[in-house]
Scaffold this motif. Structure first.
Motif, PDB file in Angstrom:
ATOM      1  N   LYS A 187       1.917   5.179   0.571  1.00  0.00           N
ATOM      2  CA  LYS A 187       1.598   6.182   1.596  1.00  0.00           C
ATOM      3  C   LYS A 187       2.254   7.526   1.284  1.00  0.00           C
ATOM      4  O   LYS A 187       3.300   7.565   0.631  1.00  0.00           O
ATOM      5  CB  LYS A 187       2.164   5.712   2.949  1.00  0.00           C
ATOM      6  CG  LYS A 187       1.621   4.407   3.454  1.00  0.00           C
ATOM      7  CD  LYS A 187       0.261   4.620   4.057  1.00  0.00           C
ATOM      8  CE  LYS A 187      -0.212   3.394   4.796  1.00  0.00           C
ATOM      9  NZ  LYS A 187      -1.566   3.570   5.316  1.00  0.00           N
ATOM     10  N   GLU A 193       0.868  -1.195   0.000  1.00  0.00           N
ATOM     11  CA  GLU A 193       0.000   0.000   0.000  1.00  0.00           C
ATOM     12  C   GLU A 193       0.896   1.234   0.000  1.00  0.00           C
ATOM     13  O   GLU A 193       1.844   1.301   0.791  1.00  0.00           O
ATOM     14  CB  GLU A 193      -0.810  -0.076   1.296  1.00  0.00           C
ATOM     15  CG  GLU A 193      -1.953   0.850   1.419  1.00  0.00           C
ATOM     16  CD  GLU A 193      -2.690   0.545   2.729  1.00  0.00           C
ATOM     17  OE1 GLU A 193      -3.506  -0.395   2.754  1.00  0.00           O
ATOM     18  OE2 GLU A 193      -2.426   1.227   3.726  1.00  0.00           O
ATOM     19  N   ARG A 245       3.463   0.414   2.991  1.00  0.00           N
ATOM     20  CA  ARG A 245       3.103  -0.515   4.058  1.00  0.00           C
ATOM     21  C   ARG A 245       2.737  -1.858   3.427  1.00  0.00           C
ATOM     22  O   ARG A 245       2.067  -1.880   2.390  1.00  0.00           O
ATOM     23  CB  ARG A 245       1.889   0.039   4.810  1.00  0.00           C
ATOM     24  CG  ARG A 245       1.216  -0.947   5.724  1.00  0.00           C
ATOM     25  CD  ARG A 245      -0.147  -0.440   6.153  1.00  0.00           C
ATOM     26  NE  ARG A 245      -0.764  -1.374   7.085  1.00  0.00           N
ATOM     27  CZ  ARG A 245      -1.681  -1.015   7.975  1.00  0.00           C
ATOM     28  NH1 ARG A 245      -2.079   0.242   8.064  1.00  0.00           N
ATOM     29  NH2 ARG A 245      -2.208  -1.916   8.770  1.00  0.00           N
TER      30      ARG A 245
END
Ligand code: 16G
Length: 184
Positions: free
Chosen positions: A108, A106, A116
């Motif tokens: 960020k 993911e 992440r």
């Protein structure tokens, strides 16, 4: 669209993992390149739809009626994103997937535009327990998340599985996992 052997992601990512950094112990010794007799650990490919991939996922939760076309579209979406790392262990004598786990990366803005990792859908066929495959998959995806420069990697599990995940350096967070379910 016809199912084929094209991997979801570059298999070299698995081959080049630094296995010396693995924190779990294996007896007998196995590794991503040597997962056990007659077994191969590799990225998911669309032909796995004919090797019992859904059957194994259904040992974890509801899969639903998924057509091959739906599966292939989802695979294509995941492949294009470059952020999905679904690994499978295949029993090459049976031509069946006997274990699977997924790492999702993911993106960020926080932590210096970091990433992440999330580990999901860890499942070992109930007839293939005792071959350390869950441990192997967890070790592989934890190391992969580090190699892909995630600042952390997380997972959700049942309380009875906490001790298992602690072997890989996971600790229960002081945050509570919350959800709002729309359907099963
Ligand atoms: C478990 C899985 C999670 C999966 C969920 C499905 C692991 C580590 N955790 O929590 O990835 O999505 O089960 O359950 O494998 P659900 O159908 O109730 O969402």
């Amino acid at each position: 669209m016809i199912p084929d052997e094209t991997p979801l992601f570059d298999p070299r990512l698995l081959e080049e993992l630094d296995w010396t950094q693995n924190t779990a112990s294996f007896c007998p010794a196995i590794s991503p390149v040597h997962p056990g007799d007659g077994l191969v650990l590799r990225p998911l490919c669309t032909s796995d739809v004919n090797r019992g991939f859904f059957k194994i996922l259904s040992q974890l939760t509801t899969v639903g009626d998924v057509t091959t076309e739906q599966f292939m579209k989802k695979f294509d979406h995941m492949k294009k994103s470059g952020d999905y790392f679904v690994v499978v262990v295949e029993d090459i004598n049976l031509g069946q997937v006997v274990a699977t786990a997924t790492l999702i990366v993911e993106h960020k803005f926080i932590h210096g535009c970091s990433k992440r990792g999330r580990i999901e859908e860890v499942v070992v066929h109930d007839e293939c327990r005792g071959k350390q495959l869950g441990k192997l998959l967890l070790s592989v995806l934890t190391l992969l998340s580090k190699k892909l420069e995630c600042y952390k990697v997380t997972l959700e599990c049942k309380p009875k599985n906490v001790a298992f995940y602690e072997k890989f350096g996971y600790v229960a967070s002081d945050e509570t996992y919350m959800q709002s379910r729309f359907f099963d």
